[in-house]
Design a protein around this motif. Structure first.
Motif, PDB file in Angstrom:
ATOM      1  N   LEU A  24      46.045 -11.157  69.282  1.00 53.09           N
ATOM      2  CA  LEU A  24      44.619 -10.930  69.502  1.00 53.09           C
ATOM      3  C   LEU A  24      44.307 -11.057  70.987  1.00 53.09           C
ATOM      4  CD1 LEU A  24      42.974 -13.138  66.705  1.00 53.09           C
ATOM      5  CD2 LEU A  24      43.618 -10.724  66.561  1.00 53.09           C
ATOM      6  N   LEU A  25      43.272 -10.341  71.420  1.00 53.11           N
ATOM      7  CA  LEU A  25      42.678 -10.605  72.729  1.00 53.11           C
ATOM      8  C   LEU A  25      41.366 -11.314  72.483  1.00 53.11           C
ATOM      9  CD1 LEU A  25      42.683 -10.362  75.779  1.00 53.11           C
ATOM     10  CD2 LEU A  25      41.544  -8.141  75.549  1.00 53.11           C
ATOM     11  N   THR A  26      41.252 -12.529  73.005  1.00 55.12           N
ATOM     12  CA  THR A  26      40.056 -13.337  72.813  1.00 55.12           C
ATOM     13  C   THR A  26      39.392 -13.607  74.160  1.00 55.12           C
ATOM     14  OG1 THR A  26      41.127 -15.493  73.083  1.00 55.12           O
ATOM     15  CG2 THR A  26      41.227 -14.468  70.893  1.00 55.12           C
ATOM     16  N   GLU A  27      38.110 -13.911  74.114  1.00 56.78           N
ATOM     17  CA  GLU A  27      37.379 -14.158  75.356  1.00 56.78           C
ATOM     18  C   GLU A  27      37.805 -15.464  76.010  1.00 56.78           C
ATOM     19  OE1 GLU A  27      32.816 -13.863  77.061  1.00 56.78           O
ATOM     20  OE2 GLU A  27      33.185 -13.884  74.908  1.00 56.78           O
ATOM     21  N   ASP A  28      38.066 -16.498  75.231  1.00 60.30           N
ATOM     22  CA  ASP A  28      38.334 -17.822  75.789  1.00 60.30           C
ATOM     23  C   ASP A  28      39.810 -18.182  75.851  1.00 60.30           C
ATOM     24  OD1 ASP A  28      35.609 -18.384  76.155  1.00 60.30           O
ATOM     25  OD2 ASP A  28      35.407 -19.035  74.072  1.00 60.30           O
ATOM     26  N   HIS A  29      40.648 -17.502  75.067  1.00 63.26           N
ATOM     27  CA  HIS A  29      42.064 -17.881  74.986  1.00 63.26           C
ATOM     28  C   HIS A  29      43.002 -16.751  75.368  1.00 63.26           C
ATOM     29  CE1 HIS A  29      40.807 -21.586  72.963  1.00 63.26           C
ATOM     30  NE2 HIS A  29      39.969 -20.823  72.285  1.00 63.26           N
ATOM     31  N   GLY A  30      42.461 -15.657  75.869  1.00 64.74           N
ATOM     32  CA  GLY A  30      43.286 -14.566  76.348  1.00 64.74           C
ATOM     33  C   GLY A  30      44.060 -13.874  75.230  1.00 64.74           C
ATOM     34  N   ARG A  31      45.194 -13.301  75.630  1.00 59.10           N
ATOM     35  CA  ARG A  31      46.082 -12.666  74.645  1.00 59.10           C
ATOM     36  C   ARG A  31      46.845 -13.767  73.919  1.00 59.10           C
ATOM     37  NH1 ARG A  31      51.475 -10.903  74.573  1.00 59.10           N
ATOM     38  NH2 ARG A  31      51.772 -11.476  76.766  1.00 59.10           N
ATOM     39  N   HIS A  32      46.618 -13.872  72.628  1.00 59.66           N
ATOM     40  CA  HIS A  32      47.112 -15.028  71.887  1.00 59.66           C
ATOM     41  C   HIS A  32      47.692 -14.565  70.554  1.00 59.66           C
ATOM     42  CE1 HIS A  32      47.305 -19.063  70.252  1.00 59.66           C
ATOM     43  NE2 HIS A  32      46.767 -19.568  71.354  1.00 59.66           N
ATOM     44  N   ALA A  33      48.931 -14.956  70.288  1.00 60.48           N
ATOM     45  CA  ALA A  33      49.613 -14.568  69.053  1.00 60.48           C
ATOM     46  C   ALA A  33      49.547 -15.691  68.029  1.00 60.48           C
ATOM     47  CB  ALA A  33      51.071 -14.216  69.339  1.00 60.48           C
ATOM     48  N   CYS A  99      48.419  -5.554  75.783  1.00 57.18           N
ATOM     49  CA  CYS A  99      49.613  -6.318  75.386  1.00 57.18           C
ATOM     50  C   CYS A  99      50.644  -6.359  76.502  1.00 57.18           C
ATOM     51  CB  CYS A  99      50.244  -5.697  74.136  1.00 57.18           C
ATOM     52  SG  CYS A  99      49.502  -6.205  72.586  1.00 57.18           S
ATOM     53  N   GLN A 100      50.837  -5.227  77.168  1.00 56.61           N
ATOM     54  CA  GLN A 100      51.857  -5.130  78.207  1.00 56.61           C
ATOM     55  C   GLN A 100      51.476  -5.886  79.472  1.00 56.61           C
ATOM     56  OE1 GLN A 100      54.761  -4.183  77.068  1.00 56.61           O
ATOM     57  NE2 GLN A 100      55.074  -2.152  77.919  1.00 56.61           N
ATOM     58  N   ALA A 101      50.206  -5.800  79.843  1.00 57.11           N
ATOM     59  CA  ALA A 101      49.797  -6.257  81.172  1.00 57.11           C
ATOM     60  C   ALA A 101      49.300  -7.698  81.224  1.00 57.11           C
ATOM     61  CB  ALA A 101      48.702  -5.337  81.716  1.00 57.11           C
ATOM     62  N   LEU A 102      48.699  -8.193  80.144  1.00 55.37           N
ATOM     63  CA  LEU A 102      48.071  -9.512  80.201  1.00 55.37           C
ATOM     64  C   LEU A 102      49.070 -10.621  79.897  1.00 55.37           C
ATOM     65  CD1 LEU A 102      44.729  -8.744  78.347  1.00 55.37           C
ATOM     66  CD2 LEU A 102      45.026  -9.136  80.796  1.00 55.37           C
ATOM     67  N   PRO A 103      49.135 -11.649  80.725  1.00 56.23           N
ATOM     68  CA  PRO A 103      49.976 -12.802  80.405  1.00 56.23           C
ATOM     69  C   PRO A 103      49.468 -13.501  79.148  1.00 56.23           C
ATOM     70  CG  PRO A 103      49.249 -12.849  82.704  1.00 56.23           C
ATOM     71  CD  PRO A 103      48.439 -11.800  82.004  1.00 56.23           C
ATOM     72  N   GLU A 104      50.364 -14.042  78.368  1.00 55.89           N
ATOM     73  CA  GLU A 104      49.966 -14.689  77.123  1.00 55.89           C
ATOM     74  C   GLU A 104      49.178 -15.963  77.400  1.00 55.89           C
ATOM     75  OE1 GLU A 104      51.844 -15.751  72.728  1.00 55.89           O
ATOM     76  OE2 GLU A 104      53.179 -15.426  74.436  1.00 55.89           O
ATOM     77  N   ARG A 105      48.099 -16.136  76.667  1.00 50.92           N
ATOM     78  CA  ARG A 105      47.256 -17.332  76.661  1.00 50.92           C
ATOM     79  C   ARG A 105      46.603 -17.609  78.022  1.00 50.92           C
ATOM     80  NH1 ARG A 105      50.109 -21.715  72.561  1.00 50.92           N
ATOM     81  NH2 ARG A 105      50.733 -20.195  70.964  1.00 50.92           N
ATOM     82  N   GLU A 106      46.411 -16.579  78.804  1.00 53.32           N
ATOM     83  CA  GLU A 106      45.706 -16.706  80.082  1.00 53.32           C
ATOM     84  C   GLU A 106      44.344 -16.045  79.935  1.00 53.32           C
ATOM     85  OE1 GLU A 106      46.446 -14.517  84.191  1.00 53.32           O
ATOM     86  OE2 GLU A 106      47.864 -16.184  83.934  1.00 53.32           O
ATOM     87  N   VAL A 137      40.611   0.042  85.783  1.00 55.19           N
ATOM     88  CA  VAL A 137      40.270  -0.481  87.116  1.00 55.19           C
ATOM     89  C   VAL A 137      39.897  -1.958  87.013  1.00 55.19           C
ATOM     90  CG1 VAL A 137      38.628  -0.337  89.034  1.00 55.19           C
ATOM     91  CG2 VAL A 137      39.551   1.760  88.030  1.00 55.19           C
ATOM     92  N   GLY A 138      39.102  -2.305  86.000  1.00 53.01           N
ATOM     93  CA  GLY A 138      38.722  -3.703  85.798  1.00 53.01           C
ATOM     94  C   GLY A 138      39.907  -4.578  85.433  1.00 53.01           C
ATOM     95  N   LEU A 139      40.844  -4.035  84.653  1.00 57.23           N
ATOM     96  CA  LEU A 139      42.057  -4.774  84.309  1.00 57.23           C
ATOM     97  C   LEU A 139      42.839  -5.127  85.563  1.00 57.23           C
ATOM     98  CD1 LEU A 139      44.129  -5.809  82.197  1.00 57.23           C
ATOM     99  CD2 LEU A 139      45.025  -3.475  82.088  1.00 57.23           C
ATOM    100  N   LEU A 140      43.004  -4.159  86.449  1.00 54.32           N
ATOM    101  CA  LEU A 140      43.689  -4.427  87.721  1.00 54.32           C
ATOM    102  C   LEU A 140      42.965  -5.520  88.511  1.00 54.32           C
ATOM    103  CD1 LEU A 140      44.519  -0.776  88.797  1.00 54.32           C
ATOM    104  CD2 LEU A 140      46.202  -2.630  88.630  1.00 54.32           C
ATOM    105  N   LYS A 141      41.652  -5.424  88.596  1.00 51.76           N
ATOM    106  CA  LYS A 141      40.874  -6.415  89.340  1.00 51.76           C
ATOM    107  C   LYS A 141      41.052  -7.811  88.763  1.00 51.76           C
ATOM    108  CE  LYS A 141      36.152  -7.533  90.782  1.00 51.76           C
ATOM    109  NZ  LYS A 141      34.728  -7.104  90.743  1.00 51.76           N
ATOM    110  N   ASP A 142      40.977  -7.915  87.437  1.00 54.54           N
ATOM    111  CA  ASP A 142      41.055  -9.233  86.812  1.00 54.54           C
ATOM    112  C   ASP A 142      42.444  -9.842  86.936  1.00 54.54           C
ATOM    113  OD1 ASP A 142      38.925 -10.746  85.517  1.00 54.54           O
ATOM    114  OD2 ASP A 142      40.323 -10.958  83.846  1.00 54.54           O
ATOM    115  N   LEU A 143      43.449  -9.000  87.126  1.00 57.35           N
ATOM    116  CA  LEU A 143      44.816  -9.489  87.315  1.00 57.35           C
ATOM    117  C   LEU A 143      45.126  -9.762  88.786  1.00 57.35           C
ATOM    118  CD1 LEU A 143      46.695  -7.204  84.764  1.00 57.35           C
ATOM    119  CD2 LEU A 143      46.379  -9.686  84.597  1.00 57.35           C
ATOM    120  N   GLY A 144      44.139  -9.553  89.650  1.00 56.00           N
ATOM    121  CA  GLY A 144      44.321  -9.874  91.067  1.00 56.00           C
ATOM    122  C   GLY A 144      44.715  -8.709  91.937  1.00 56.00           C
ATOM    123  N   TYR A 145      44.600  -7.488  91.414  1.00 56.37           N
ATOM    124  CA  TYR A 145      44.994  -6.303  92.176  1.00 56.37           C
ATOM    125  C   TYR A 145      43.819  -5.331  92.266  1.00 56.37           C
ATOM    126  CZ  TYR A 145      49.520  -8.293  91.025  1.00 56.37           C
ATOM    127  OH  TYR A 145      50.574  -9.158  90.870  1.00 56.37           O
TER     128      TYR A 145
END
Length: 243
Positions: A24-33, A99-106, A137-145
């Protein structure tokens, strides 16, 4: 350990004969399995589809354990776009890329909220392709790029910005870009002026721009690549004459 919150289903993998591991992608717990017991049952299969929104309770004995999910359906977006090949391709591409780009539980609350906006817009084929590019574009920004479209990297001009430097991710004006045109990435106007809409060809330019930086800044350093579903999205947009 326990938490309850809203989430968007990103991916589902079979586990054993009847269960499933759900990301799942959650607002408070990020990508979480977590493990959903009975997740492959007839009643749960329609719920556990990428793009659907759910309410989930996660429990585990220790924080670093996989843990178990108890999941209830909130919206069945996947079912609503099932007969629209282009929208379904966009939904699958966005979920797979998260799934590919987001670190787990961040925590990446902005990415979560942006994905909700994107998925909720997919009943309108006129607008969601542009929203999809802006979400990347927002995904890149939120990941620091973050990409900088505010002014020309060479002259400081804020008008007539037509390209982006592949080295810095900063905009370049038409005049400054001219000597290096074949080495720069086109910047579609709708990424600077959302109210202006987009023209044929702009979505392709936007996807090429974000794809370049997602590959080189985010995915290749962790030995991953853009998901195949994103390639299928580009093919679907092309077939529909939207790109």
């Amino acid at each position: 350990m326990e938490w309850t919150g809203k989430g968007i289903v990103l991916a589902v993998r079979p586990h054993g004969e009847t269960s499933a591991i759900v990301e799942l992608l959650t607002e408070d717990h990020g990508r979480h399995a977590g493990l959903v017991k009975g997740g492959r049952s007839r009643s749960m299969r329609p719920v556990l589809q990428p793009g659907n929104s759910v309410t989930a309770t996660w429990r585990a004995r220790l924080a670093d354990h996989l843990g178990n999910y108890a999941i209830e359906a909130d919206s069945h977006r996947a079912g609503m776009v099932m007969e629209n090949a282009m929208a379904l391709a966009g939904l699958n591409a966005a979920c797979a890329l998260a799934c590919q780009a987001l670190p787990e539980r961040e925590k990446h609350a902005a990415v979560y909220r942006g994905l909700e906006v994107l998925l909720d817009s997919m009943d309108d084929d006129e607008i969601w392709p542009a929203i999809y590019v802006r979400w990347e574009v927002g995904l890149l920004k939120d990941l620091g790029y973050g990409l900088d479209f505010s002014k020309c990297a060479a002259t400081g001009d804020t008008e007539d910005l037509t390209h982006v430097s592949p080295r810095t991710g900063r905009a370049v004006s038409r005049e400054a870009a001219a000597p290096y045109i074949d080495k720069l990435l086109p910047l579609p106007p709708f990424l600077r002026h959302p109210e202006a809409g987009y023209e044929l060809g702009d979505i392709a330019k936007g996807l090429a721009l974000t794809g370049f930086f997602l590959q080189r800044r985010v995915l290749w350093p962790i030995d991953r690549d853009l998901p195949e579903s994103r390639v299928r999205l580009i093919r679907a947009l092309t077939d529909a004459g939207r790109i």
